[in-house]
Design a protein around this motif. Structure first.
Motif, mmCIF file in Angstrom:
data_model
loop_
_atom_site.group_PDB
_atom_site.id
_atom_site.type_symbol
_atom_site.label_atom_id
_atom_site.label_comp_id
_atom_site.label_asym_id
_atom_site.label_seq_id
_atom_site.Cartn_x
_atom_site.Cartn_y
_atom_site.Cartn_z
ATOM 1 N N THR A 82 10.389 102.591 27.863
ATOM 2 C CA THR A 82 10.508 101.340 28.346
ATOM 3 C C THR A 82 9.402 100.666 29.296
ATOM 4 N N ALA A 83 9.420 99.385 29.548
ATOM 5 C CA ALA A 83 8.206 99.088 30.666
ATOM 6 C C ALA A 83 8.315 99.600 31.703
ATOM 7 N N VAL A 84 9.322 100.113 32.464
ATOM 8 C CA VAL A 84 9.284 100.909 33.592
ATOM 9 C C VAL A 84 8.849 102.259 33.319
ATOM 10 N N ASP A 85 9.200 102.881 32.445
ATOM 11 C CA ASP A 85 8.657 104.330 32.134
ATOM 12 C C ASP A 85 7.044 104.194 31.731
ATOM 13 N N MET A 86 6.654 103.338 30.974
ATOM 14 C CA MET A 86 5.485 103.355 30.502
ATOM 15 C C MET A 86 4.563 102.981 31.806
ATOM 16 N N GLY A 87 5.198 102.356 32.608
ATOM 17 C CA GLY A 87 4.306 101.710 33.941
ATOM 18 C C GLY A 87 4.019 102.985 34.582
ATOM 19 N N LYS A 88 4.988 103.864 34.715
ATOM 20 C CA LYS A 88 4.736 105.347 35.470
ATOM 21 C C LYS A 88 3.652 105.898 34.852
ATOM 22 N N TRP A 89 3.700 106.095 33.442
ATOM 23 C CA TRP A 89 2.762 106.901 32.799
ATOM 24 C C TRP A 89 1.300 106.262 33.092
ATOM 25 N N VAL A 90 1.194 104.935 32.961
ATOM 26 C CA VAL A 90 0.114 104.274 33.186
ATOM 27 C C VAL A 90 -0.696 104.435 34.790
ATOM 28 N N MET A 91 0.417 104.138 35.534
ATOM 29 C CA MET A 91 -0.060 104.564 36.721
ATOM 30 C C MET A 91 -0.608 105.788 37.245
ATOM 31 N N ALA A 92 -0.126 106.609 36.761
ATOM 32 C CA ALA A 92 -0.251 108.066 36.797
ATOM 33 C C ALA A 92 -1.772 108.438 36.299
ATOM 34 N N LEU A 93 -1.934 107.598 35.201
ATOM 35 C CA LEU A 93 -3.298 107.967 34.154
ATOM 36 C C LEU A 93 -4.594 107.192 35.190
ATOM 37 N N LEU A 94 -4.004 106.061 35.690
ATOM 38 C CA LEU A 94 -5.036 105.299 36.585
ATOM 39 C C LEU A 94 -5.358 106.121 37.804
ATOM 40 N N ASN A 95 -4.370 106.625 38.290
ATOM 41 C CA ASN A 95 -4.700 107.729 39.563
ATOM 42 C C ASN A 95 -5.102 109.153 39.182
ATOM 43 N N GLU A 96 -5.581 109.207 38.124
ATOM 44 C CA GLU A 96 -6.262 110.605 37.714
ATOM 45 C C GLU A 96 -5.066 111.443 37.620
ATOM 46 N N GLY A 97 -4.070 111.387 37.074
ATOM 47 C CA GLY A 97 -3.058 112.295 37.065
ATOM 48 C C GLY A 97 -1.935 112.624 38.209
ATOM 49 N N LYS A 98 -2.281 111.732 39.316
ATOM 50 C CA LYS A 98 -1.417 112.301 40.491
ATOM 51 C C LYS A 98 -0.285 111.156 40.931
ATOM 52 N N VAL A 99 0.748 111.689 41.041
ATOM 53 C CA VAL A 99 1.852 110.857 41.830
ATOM 54 C C VAL A 99 1.982 111.112 42.974
ATOM 55 N N GLY A 100 1.489 110.176 43.855
ATOM 56 C CA GLY A 100 1.563 110.601 45.378
ATOM 57 C C GLY A 100 0.483 111.396 45.528
ATOM 58 N N ASN A 101 0.783 112.545 46.210
ATOM 59 C CA ASN A 101 -0.064 113.587 46.366
ATOM 60 C C ASN A 101 0.026 114.649 45.414
ATOM 61 N N LYS A 102 0.960 114.586 44.544
ATOM 62 C CA LYS A 102 1.142 115.592 43.632
ATOM 63 C C LYS A 102 0.404 115.496 42.345
ATOM 64 N N GLN A 103 -0.542 116.487 41.967
ATOM 65 C CA GLN A 103 -1.215 116.486 40.664
ATOM 66 C C GLN A 103 -0.189 116.956 39.431
ATOM 67 N N VAL A 104 0.289 115.849 38.703
ATOM 68 C CA VAL A 104 0.989 115.955 37.598
ATOM 69 C C VAL A 104 0.345 116.396 36.402
ATOM 70 N N ILE A 105 -0.770 115.590 36.354
ATOM 71 C CA ILE A 105 -1.600 115.841 34.809
ATOM 72 C C ILE A 105 -2.696 116.198 35.400
#
Length: 509
Positions: A260-283
């Protein structure tokens, strides 16, 4: 799967610009983009779309447009599922690169280390083939080679990988880039050998769940059971129609994800943040960096403004320089859907476009329109320019098809009695097809690995037949039969380039 449906290689430069938009191009996003999309959906005959734009860690636009299915008043929203096709490949490459960052494998490991029975058509290539080679399309195959045999068929993953040994590579190993969906399947099948989890489970646990992509589906079979899903559409004989979902799970790592647009937005956001979600390194940051390292030269990409740029391929991503900005991007297309994902890391910009018809270039036009606005480049109205080329192309194709149908209507007699063309024919890669008498003066063809599909063969005179497939994605074709000493010995099969560009030689069994 990245299926390039519409190839527009040259477009004339538009002389019209809008001075107000050029003065402050970012206003286009806030003031004009949604109206632009709504108008373009109508012009392109696209039932529905979803768009997400992320800039500087902020969601600028997250919205659904149009309807999920033709004839039904069910509006697309930001949580509506679309099949994303070959945008799946970035997930597969990132998963494998994550395992490499965790030192559970190396991208330069030999494929046979994990899949000892895997073979290509020559031993040297088999012995040298690495995990990296699988993820960057440099096996020596032609783009889409083998996909008619593999795509939307009843073959298992292991059967597909076994059949890769029967594919005759037209180019030398690592000499020529050729988009190979079955290679990404093979890469995905390495994951359970290392992580002890199937590809879809690994993605769900390591990427989807940690990023909060709660609606994303790894397998196409799940799409049919989802509640908030869009239907795929195509245009055949100038008629827009909903079509069945493709069965892509035998090639899942190459193109089965729905999102979905929402989920793909979360994917893109993480990629632009070098794999981080907040302070957590997911990728792992190293995994993201590995996927963006150029591996191959794809060719030259010519843009509407006349600029030309080399296009490269990393691991699951196309890489391109566009007006001195590095783009990380990919398109995706399967039966009924096309999409695009674009990152501009230096600008902290991400764009996701999902559409539910496979007959449009709107997904591409929107990418460049949004990019140009943020990069303060002149407004060019890509949608209208691409649509003009599309209409010209489809008019030419329609006229050519009408000539063939007019020829069929004259009831030309084949060179031999229809019974001579009946029987079983085989191709080393595909397998068997069976031809038998159909209605009237026609032949009916059935396919071993497409059990729900058939083709209708109508005489064009001599030993040529006009062919229409029950699956409109495969297009229309002319099958020429070969005759020796008064006997039919074989024929040449060709499907739409959307599925496979090459032809298959079938011989009488």
């Amino acid at each position: 799967m990245k299926k390039i449906l519409l190839c527009i290689f040259s477009l004339s430069i538009l002389s019209t610009t809008t001075q107000a938009q050029n003065a402050n191009r970012t206003k286009f996003i806030a003031d004009s983009l949604q109206a632009y999309i709504s108008r373009a959906l109508t012009n392109w005959r696209v039932p529905g779309a979803a768009v997400c734009i992320i800039k500087d860690n902020r969601i600028v636009l997250m919205k659904g447009f149009g309807i999920k299915e033709l004839g039904l008043n069910n509006k697309v929203d930001e949580n509506t599922l679309f099949m994303i096709g070959s945008n799946t490949k970035a997930f597969t490459a990132t998963a494998v690169a994550t395992l490499a960052a965790e030192r559970k494998l190396s991208l330069d490991d030999k494929v046979t280390k994990y899949l000892p029975d895997f073979k290509l058509d020559n031993k040297a290539a088999t012995d040298l083939l690495t995990v990296r080679d699988l993820l960057c399309h440099r096996l020596g195959f032609q783009t889409f080679q083998g996909d008619f045999t593999f795509y939307n068929t009843n073959l298992s993953r292991s059967e597909i990988m076994s059949k890769m040994a029967l594919m005759k590579a037209p180019y030398g190993f690592r000499t020529t880039w050729g988009y190979t969906n079955s290679a990404f399947l093979t890469a995905g099948e390495i994951i359970p050998k290392v992580a002890d989890q199937n590809w879809d489970i690994y993605l769900k646990e390591k990427i989807f769940a940690p990023l909060g992509m709660s609606n994303t589906l790894g397998l196409s079979v799940a799409m049919q059971k989802a509640f908030n899903r869009s239907a795929g559409h195509t245009i055949s004989d100038n008629r827009l129609m909903a079509i069945p979902y493709a069965n892509l799970d035998n090639m899942a790592p190459a193109g089965a994800i729905s999102s979905t647009a929402v989920d793909m937005g979360k994917w893109v956001m993480a990629l632009l943040n070098e794999g981080k979600v907040g302070n957590k390194q997911v990728i792992p940051q190293a995994a993201i960096a590995a996927t963006r390292q150029p591996q191959d030269i794809v060719g030259t990409n010519e843009h509407l403004d006349g600029s030309k740029n080399f296009q490269l391929y990393g691991l699951g991503w196309f890489l391109e320089d566009y007006h001195n900005h590095r783009l990380v991007m990919h398109d995706g297309g399967v039966n009924g859907f096309v999409s695009s994902v674009t990152l501009v890391p230096e600008e902290n910009l991400g764009i996701v476009i999902l559409t539910n018809t496979d007959q449009n270039n709107l997904y591409e036009a929107l990418r460049w329109e949004i990019l140009d606005a943020y990069l303060k480049l002149p407004y060019r109205n890509y949608s209208d320019a691409y649509l003009k080329e599309y209409k010209s192309y489809t008019a030419e194709q329609g006229a050519a098809d009408k000539k063939l149908r007019d020829s069929v209507a004259l009831n030309p007699r084949p060179a031999l009695s229809l019974s001579y063309y009946e029987g079983k024919f085989t191709n080393p890669l595909y397998g068997t097809v069976n031809i038998q008498r159909g209605d009237n003066n026609d032949l009916d063809m059935r396919f071993e690995h497409h059990p729900k599909m058939y083709a209708r063969l109508q005489p064009l005179g001599a030993n040529r037949f006009y062919v229409t497939f029950s699956d409109p994605i495969l297009g229309k074709a002319i099958f020429p039969f070969t005759v020796q000493n008064g006997k039919v010995t074989g024929f040449k099969l060709k499907v739409a380039d959307f599925v496979e560009m090459g032809a298959y030689e079938f011989k009488r069994q």
